[in-house]
Design an enzyme around this catalytic site. Structure first.
Site, PDB file in Angstrom:
ATOM      1  N   GLU A   1     -34.025 -37.380 -41.333  1.00  0.00           N
ATOM      2  CA  GLU A   1     -35.264 -37.130 -40.222  1.00  0.00           C
ATOM      3  C   GLU A   1     -36.501 -36.812 -40.933  1.00  0.00           C
ATOM      4  OE1 GLU A   1     -34.517 -37.522 -37.135  1.00  0.00           O
ATOM      5  OE2 GLU A   1     -35.959 -36.428 -35.839  1.00  0.00           O
TER       6      GLU A   1
ATOM      7  N   PHE B   1     -29.347 -36.383 -43.846  1.00  0.00           N
ATOM      8  CA  PHE B   1     -28.197 -35.796 -43.282  1.00  0.00           C
ATOM      9  C   PHE B   1     -27.012 -36.853 -43.291  1.00  0.00           C
ATOM     10  CE2 PHE B   1     -30.753 -37.121 -39.385  1.00  0.00           C
ATOM     11  CZ  PHE B   1     -30.055 -38.274 -39.168  1.00  0.00           C
TER      12      PHE B   1
ATOM     13  N   ARG C   1     -23.905 -45.050 -29.955  1.00  0.00           N
ATOM     14  CA  ARG C   1     -24.067 -43.831 -29.578  1.00  0.00           C
ATOM     15  C   ARG C   1     -22.601 -43.327 -29.200  1.00  0.00           C
ATOM     16  NH1 ARG C   1     -27.932 -41.181 -27.939  1.00  0.00           N
ATOM     17  NH2 ARG C   1     -29.476 -42.931 -27.636  1.00  0.00           N
TER      18      ARG C   1
ATOM     19  N   LYS D   1     -30.960 -29.955 -35.215  1.00  0.00           N
ATOM     20  CA  LYS D   1     -31.459 -31.246 -34.564  1.00  0.00           C
ATOM     21  C   LYS D   1     -32.761 -30.976 -34.736  1.00  0.00           C
ATOM     22  CE  LYS D   1     -30.894 -34.667 -31.050  1.00  0.00           C
ATOM     23  NZ  LYS D   1     -32.456 -35.052 -30.880  1.00  0.00           N
TER      24      LYS D   1
ATOM     25  N   GLU E   1     -25.218 -29.344 -37.600  1.00  0.00           N
ATOM     26  CA  GLU E   1     -26.455 -29.362 -38.291  1.00  0.00           C
ATOM     27  C   GLU E   1     -27.837 -29.209 -37.374  1.00  0.00           C
ATOM     28  OE1 GLU E   1     -26.347 -33.534 -39.472  1.00  0.00           O
ATOM     29  OE2 GLU E   1     -24.717 -33.271 -40.884  1.00  0.00           O
TER      30      GLU E   1
ATOM     31  N   ARG F   1     -36.726 -40.349 -36.998  1.00  0.00           N
ATOM     32  CA  ARG F   1     -35.696 -40.929 -37.733  1.00  0.00           C
ATOM     33  C   ARG F   1     -36.221 -41.587 -38.946  1.00  0.00           C
ATOM     34  NH1 ARG F   1     -30.237 -41.344 -36.006  1.00  0.00           N
ATOM     35  NH2 ARG F   1     -28.794 -41.843 -37.825  1.00  0.00           N
TER      36      ARG F   1
HETATM   37  N1  LIG Z   1     -28.928 -33.448 -38.015  1.00  0.00           N
HETATM   38  C1  LIG Z   1     -29.129 -34.572 -37.534  1.00  0.00           C
HETATM   39  N2  LIG Z   1     -28.400 -35.601 -37.345  1.00  0.00           N
HETATM   40  C2  LIG Z   1     -28.482 -36.887 -36.551  1.00  0.00           C
HETATM   41  N3  LIG Z   1     -29.531 -36.891 -36.035  1.00  0.00           N
HETATM   42  C3  LIG Z   1     -30.586 -35.907 -35.743  1.00  0.00           C
HETATM   43  C4  LIG Z   1     -30.475 -34.842 -36.569  1.00  0.00           C
HETATM   44  N4  LIG Z   1     -31.352 -34.036 -36.538  1.00  0.00           N
HETATM   45  C5  LIG Z   1     -32.172 -34.654 -35.682  1.00  0.00           C
HETATM   46  N5  LIG Z   1     -31.856 -36.108 -35.496  1.00  0.00           N
HETATM   47  C6  LIG Z   1     -32.326 -37.060 -34.592  1.00  0.00           C
HETATM   48  O1  LIG Z   1     -31.771 -37.044 -33.286  1.00  0.00           O
HETATM   49  C7  LIG Z   1     -31.397 -38.532 -32.902  1.00  0.00           C
HETATM   50  C8  LIG Z   1     -29.864 -38.438 -32.578  1.00  0.00           C
HETATM   51  O2  LIG Z   1     -29.795 -38.324 -31.352  1.00  0.00           O
HETATM   52  P1  LIG Z   1     -29.611 -39.257 -30.194  1.00  0.00           P
HETATM   53  O3  LIG Z   1     -28.670 -40.285 -30.659  1.00  0.00           O
HETATM   54  O4  LIG Z   1     -29.476 -38.577 -28.787  1.00  0.00           O
HETATM   55  O5  LIG Z   1     -30.966 -39.730 -30.160  1.00  0.00           O
HETATM   56  P2  LIG Z   1     -32.359 -39.671 -29.145  1.00  0.00           P
HETATM   57  O6  LIG Z   1     -31.810 -40.324 -27.948  1.00  0.00           O
HETATM   58  O7  LIG Z   1     -33.434 -39.955 -29.868  1.00  0.00           O
HETATM   59  O8  LIG Z   1     -32.204 -37.986 -28.999  1.00  0.00           O
HETATM   60  P3  LIG Z   1     -33.260 -37.086 -28.277  1.00  0.00           P
HETATM   61  O9  LIG Z   1     -33.946 -38.077 -27.242  1.00  0.00           O
HETATM   62  O10 LIG Z   1     -32.295 -35.971 -27.686  1.00  0.00           O
HETATM   63  O11 LIG Z   1     -33.971 -36.890 -29.281  1.00  0.00           O
HETATM   64  C9  LIG Z   1     -31.742 -39.304 -34.449  1.00  0.00           C
HETATM   65  O12 LIG Z   1     -32.043 -40.517 -33.979  1.00  0.00           O
HETATM   66  C10 LIG Z   1     -32.401 -38.468 -35.080  1.00  0.00           C
HETATM   67  O13 LIG Z   1     -33.867 -38.789 -34.914  1.00  0.00           O
END
Ligand SMILES: Nc1ncnc2c1ncn2[C@@H]1O[C@H](COP(=O)(O)OP(=O)(O)OP(=O)(O)O)[C@@H](O)[C@H]1O
Length: 507
Positions: free
Chosen positions: A264, A299, A370, A215, A213, A220
């Site tokens: 998101e 998602f 995570r 990103k 998917e 969120r």
């Molecule tokens: N298709 C998707 N599925 C899940 N999460 C997604 C998606 N698209 C965007 N996101 C965002 O990415 C986050 C998941 O990545 P991660 O668990 O690494 O959080 P993060 O540390 O906030 O990531 P980053 O700092 O890289 O944005 C989610 O909290 C959401 O906000």
């Protein structure tokens, strides 16, 4: 057994936990104390150990706290029950002269406290003891004290978001009581997170059948609908229903009775490209509504029309999502074949998104974790670090707090570990903002710097890391620059010192 637990025992364990870096020792110290508690003491003592006020915040400001100067008592005699009573009393005070009456009630409590207890209580009321980083340790300690599986405790905590209630259930009724925690409409659960993968191919090879998917670089959201009632929460479980009327309206229009959706949200510009992340976050905090509409990209579907889907494989949850919100799904594809995945990755980057998330179709929803079932793939690496302090700038930056001291999270719950400094990437707007903000969060300083409560998270772009004898973690950032602040994250979600060290191995 038998001997009554006093506040001084909690304070001593708290100090012991802060002093050791051994996760095992922390867990053991907390478990021993939990086992000694009377049933009605378990929830409040758990709150105290986690640095929270039993029952939630009490509305006491720093000015009240710093005005209290009470001689300490010699002998520890405060019980958990007497602390709970005073906290309840302080919380119930309202109306005219309430600050003064709160100070009176607190002063009475402090007069019965020893010096150590006093400093614990003041920091507790001031919110300074709150330590998200301890959550993992607490979960393990509760499991050890109640002699149940850690997994059972973790699940109950993720569903309730509350350590005290989780500990209370575990010690009262063991796994059977923990199993009663359910996903409840209107009570947000902590979102599942992703861990990084080096490349798309590596993620695909590891996961087998997946959903690949986009990103999206938005914010969120978790949306709960029960009949006509719709509530929207952020990643940190803050309710933002009132700020996002367009999302509420949209979900109210879906064809279902009840649903919990994970996704998101972001605003798009006229060309359909994502607007900057800061603008989306501003909507979450703003009082006034902005013109740009937020679009949801869902998602996951965690509940639909009376059926909980958390423990079902992603494949089933996506089928539910397709049924209820087909027009509002995040772009993506199911693989194999892997060429399709590569096309989705290229498309995501071409549209200005961050990369892709690759998800194992067989995996359940692991709230708050995570895990390896969701892998994020991005073209470049960033770290989320905690701001520890900032130095007053020179030249063009005179009068502004500029050079940031950055810390990585200690996975064992200790204070963040400094890994570098930077002022690169800070716009004039950010400089002005942080100068103002930091002074409010200051815990002191000197002529050239201001020290902060370690709670602000900033996303840092970097070229890599190198070993260092100057910094306490043995590792330093190379060419670090500020990408943006992350108001959606707290210090417990910052990257760990281990994640930083892993980059030494050329990742
Ligand atoms: N298709 C998707 N599925 C899940 N999460 C997604 C998606 N698209 C965007 N996101 C965002 O990415 C986050 C998941 O990545 P991660 O668990 O690494 O959080 P993060 O540390 O906030 O990531 P980053 O700092 O890289 O944005 C989610 O909290 C959401 O906000």
């Amino acid at each position: 057994m038998g001997d009554m637990v006093l506040l001084s025992d909690v304070v001593a364990v708290s100090a012991e936990v802060a002093a050791t870096s051994s996760r095992k020792a922390k867990t053991a110290a907390i478990a021993v104390l939990l086992r000694r508690l009377e049933p009605q003491e378990v929830a409040p003592a758990t709150a105290l150990l986690a640095g929270e006020l039993p029952g939630g915040r009490a509305g006491v400001g720093w000015s009240t706290l710093s005005s209290l100067n009470v001689a300490p008592s010699r002998e520890p005699r405060l019980t958990i029950g007497s602390v709970v009573e005073t906290v309840d009393e302080v919380r119930a005070i309202s109306g005219s002269g309430s600050a003064q009456r709160r100070a009176g009630a607190l002063g009475g409590l402090l007069g019965e406290a020893t010096g150590d207890e006093q400093s614990f209580l003041v920091r507790l009321f001031g919110g300074e003891l709150r330590q998200g980083a301890l959550e993992g340790v607490m979960v393990e300690a509760i499991a050890a004290a109640a002699e149940v599986r850690t997994e059972a405790v973790r699940r109950a905590f993720m569903l309730s978001g509350r350590l005290p209630a989780t500990a209370e259930a575990a010690l009262r009724g063991g796994e059977a009581a923990l199993a009663e925690f359910r996903l409840e409409l209107g009570r947000p659960i902590r979102p599942m997170l992703a861990s990084p993968a080096d490349t798309l191919d590596a993620a695909l090879a590891e996961l087998g059948e997946c959903s690949v998917e986009h990103k999206l670089d938005g914010a969120r959201i978790q949306v709960h609908r029960d009949g006509d009632e719709v509530r929207v929460y952020t990643r940190t479980l803050r309710e933002i229903t009132r700020n996002v009327a367009e999302l509420v309206e949209l979900v109210r229009g879906l064809d279902c009775r009840s649903v919990v959706l994970d996704g998101e949200t972001l605003a798009l510009d006229d060309a359909g490209r994502p607007r900057p992340f800061q603008e989306t976050m501003a909507r979450f905090g703003a009082q006034e509504q902005r013109a740009e509409l937020l679009h949801p990209y869902f998602f996951d579907c965690l509940h639909l029309d009376g059926t909980d889907l958390l423990d079902r494989p992603l494949r089933d949850r996506l089928a539910a999502l397709e049924q209820v919100a087909a027009g509002h799904r995040i772009p993506g594809v199911l693989t194999p074949p892997s060429e399709d995945a590569a096309a989705v990755f290229d498309d995501a980057l071409a549209r200005g998104h961050e990369g892709v998330v690759v998800k194992d179709l067989a995996s359940p929803y692991a709230a708050g974790r995570r895990g390896k079932a969701w892998r994020k793939v991005k073209p470049e690496h960033t770290l989320d670090l905690v701001v520890l302090a900032a130095e007053w700038g020179h030249g063009r930056r005179r009068g502004y707090l500029s050079n940031l001291h950055l810390g990585a999270r200690d996975p064992d719950g200790g204070p963040p570990i400094m890994v570098g400094k930077t002022f690169k990437g800070l716009t004039d707007e950010l400089l002005a903002w942080q100068t103002e903000e930091f002074q409010q969060r200051s815990t002191g300083g000197d002529d050239w710097s201001v020290h902060l409560v370690p709670e602000l998270v900033v996303e840092i772009e970097l070229d890599g890391v190198q070993t260092s004898t100057r910094y306490p973690g043995g590792v330093a950032l190379r060419f670090a620059r500020v990408l943006r602040y992350r108001p959606d994250k707290d210090a417990a979600e910052a990257d760990t010192i281990e994640a930083v060290r892993e980059m030494l191995r050329g990742r």
